[in-house]
Design an enzyme around this catalytic site. Structure first.
Site, PDB file in Angstrom:
ATOM      1  N   SER A 114       0.824  -1.214   0.000  1.00  0.00           N
ATOM      2  CA  SER A 114       0.000   0.000   0.000  1.00  0.00           C
ATOM      3  C   SER A 114       0.856   1.261   0.000  1.00  0.00           C
ATOM      4  CB  SER A 114      -0.906   0.007   1.231  1.00  0.00           C
ATOM      5  OG  SER A 114      -0.133  -0.026   2.422  1.00  0.00           O
ATOM      6  N   LYS A 115       2.129   1.144   0.354  1.00  0.00           N
ATOM      7  CA  LYS A 115       2.996   2.318   0.458  1.00  0.00           C
ATOM      8  C   LYS A 115       3.312   2.942  -0.895  1.00  0.00           C
ATOM      9  CE  LYS A 115       3.377   2.164   4.951  1.00  0.00           C
ATOM     10  NZ  LYS A 115       2.809   3.218   5.826  1.00  0.00           N
ATOM     11  N   ASP A 116       3.071   2.217  -1.985  1.00  0.00           N
ATOM     12  CA  ASP A 116       3.223   2.828  -3.318  1.00  0.00           C
ATOM     13  C   ASP A 116       2.374   4.087  -3.424  1.00  0.00           C
ATOM     14  OD1 ASP A 116       4.812   0.699  -4.003  1.00  0.00           O
ATOM     15  OD2 ASP A 116       3.508  -0.063  -5.585  1.00  0.00           O
TER      16      ASP A 116
END
Length: 346
Positions: A47-49
């Protein structure tokens, strides 16, 4: 080249629009319907993208980040990987201060993307000069033409999920979601999604997942920081020994704490039963769902979304290693949980 060829200009165009996948075997007999938002489908496998791209592009728009500059960040691994990936495409240098608790797999992945990595001791206070927070700050002060992402105290962390993940979940569930379960580290994921969903329907219940050894659950309940809550734990990217301003505690209805051991086994169970190869924090989120079900949290009409933040490939030397599990004492009385099924033919 034909004009109608279907192609992406670069890997960054694949960020977001991750699938919502129904959980079947693990929730058999549970009240309600359960869905996983599988963030491992992002190109950087987490999710850090979303926050890496959003924060960097906002810095570009504001003129803070210029060609040839250096991006610095603290990370347990996933944010660092995403920042390194975005930096490659956009032409920035990348320096990462990483917790020593991060798996060797994560650190090797960061190096493979050309990032310069500083591995900092995990079990020191946030204001210790050796902590990854302080190391990143020092590097930012020393390096001319650098920016410090500072995800724990960056409102853009929340905004990224408010703009993308929240609307995706609302659309994918046709607005019928009743519960969101998400791990809380920096708090950007749960806060951004919660902000969007609560604006759509204030009755949606937002449940955060915290680790034993972290201060978040008690702070949410008392608004007091209690350093007696802090002690070493193994889960990466979950819980904190400080209070991030990227967490909007007012949007979270309650927290559930999960153990290192149960979260590790539950991640393995997700892989074995649902065919989704998920990471340690995904196991923690699923473990919280199981505990909530045992407490009678859900009813037959509920539609529950649980966030699976990253991919299992980041944890091959940890939760998917029988050797590591044995070293932690996680397999002492659970020999059937071993995953070694290899036979060598001589």
């Amino acid at each position: 080249m034909k004009e109608n060829i279907q192609v992406f200009d670069n890997v960054l165009q694949l960020i977001g629009k991750t699938p919502l996948i129904k959980l079947n075997r693990m929730t058999s007999g549970f009240e309600g319907e359960f869905y996983a938002k599988v963030e491992g489908f992002n190109p950087g496998h987490s999710s850090k993208d979303r926050i890496a791209l959003h924060i960097i592009e906002e810095a570009e728009k504001q003129g803070i980040l210029k060609p040839g500059d250096t991006i610095i960040e603290t990370t347990s691994g996933n944010t660092g990987f995403s920042i390194a990936m975005v930096s490659i495409i956009k032409g920035y240098e990348c320096i990462l201060a990483v917790s020593s608790k991060s798996s060797a797999d994560k650190i090797d992945m960061l190096k493979s993307l050309g990032a310069k990595v500083y591995v900092c001791p995990a079990n020191v206070s946030a204001d210790d000069p050796r902590s990854y927070y302080q190391v990143a700050k020092r590097l930012h002060e020393e390096i001319k033409g650098s920016i410090y992402i500072n995800q724990y105290f960056n409102q853009l962390n929340i905004d990224a999920h408010y703009n993308t993940t929240g609307p995706e979940i609302w659309t994918q569930t046709d607005g019928e979601i009743t519960h969101l379960i998400a791990c809380s580290g920096t708090g950007g994921t749960i806060s951004g999604i919660a902000k969007y969903l609560k604006e759509k329907n204030s009755n949606i219940k937002i449940i955060g997942v915290d680790a034993y050894g972290s201060v978040l659950k008690k702070y949410h309940e008392t608004k007091e920081f209690d350093d007696k809550e802090i002690y070493p734990y193994r889960i990466e990217g979950l819980g904190k020994n400080l209070i991030p301003t990227a967490t909007d505690f007012d949007l979270i209805d309650k927290f559930v704490k999960v153990t290192d051991e149960e979260s590790a086994h539950t991640a393995r169970e997700v892989s074995r039963t649902e065919g989704l190869f998920v990471g340690y924090t995904s196991g923690a989120a699923m473990q919280a769902l199981k505990q909530l079900n045992e407490e009678g949290e859900f009813k037959i009409t509920d539609k529950v979304v649980v966030i699976f933040p990253d991919h299992g490939s980041r944890y091959m030397s940890k939760i998917y290693s029988d050797k590591w599990m044995e070293e932690q004492g996680f397999l002492d009385n659970k020999s059937t949980a071993k995953i070694e099924t290899i036979e060598y033919i001589k």
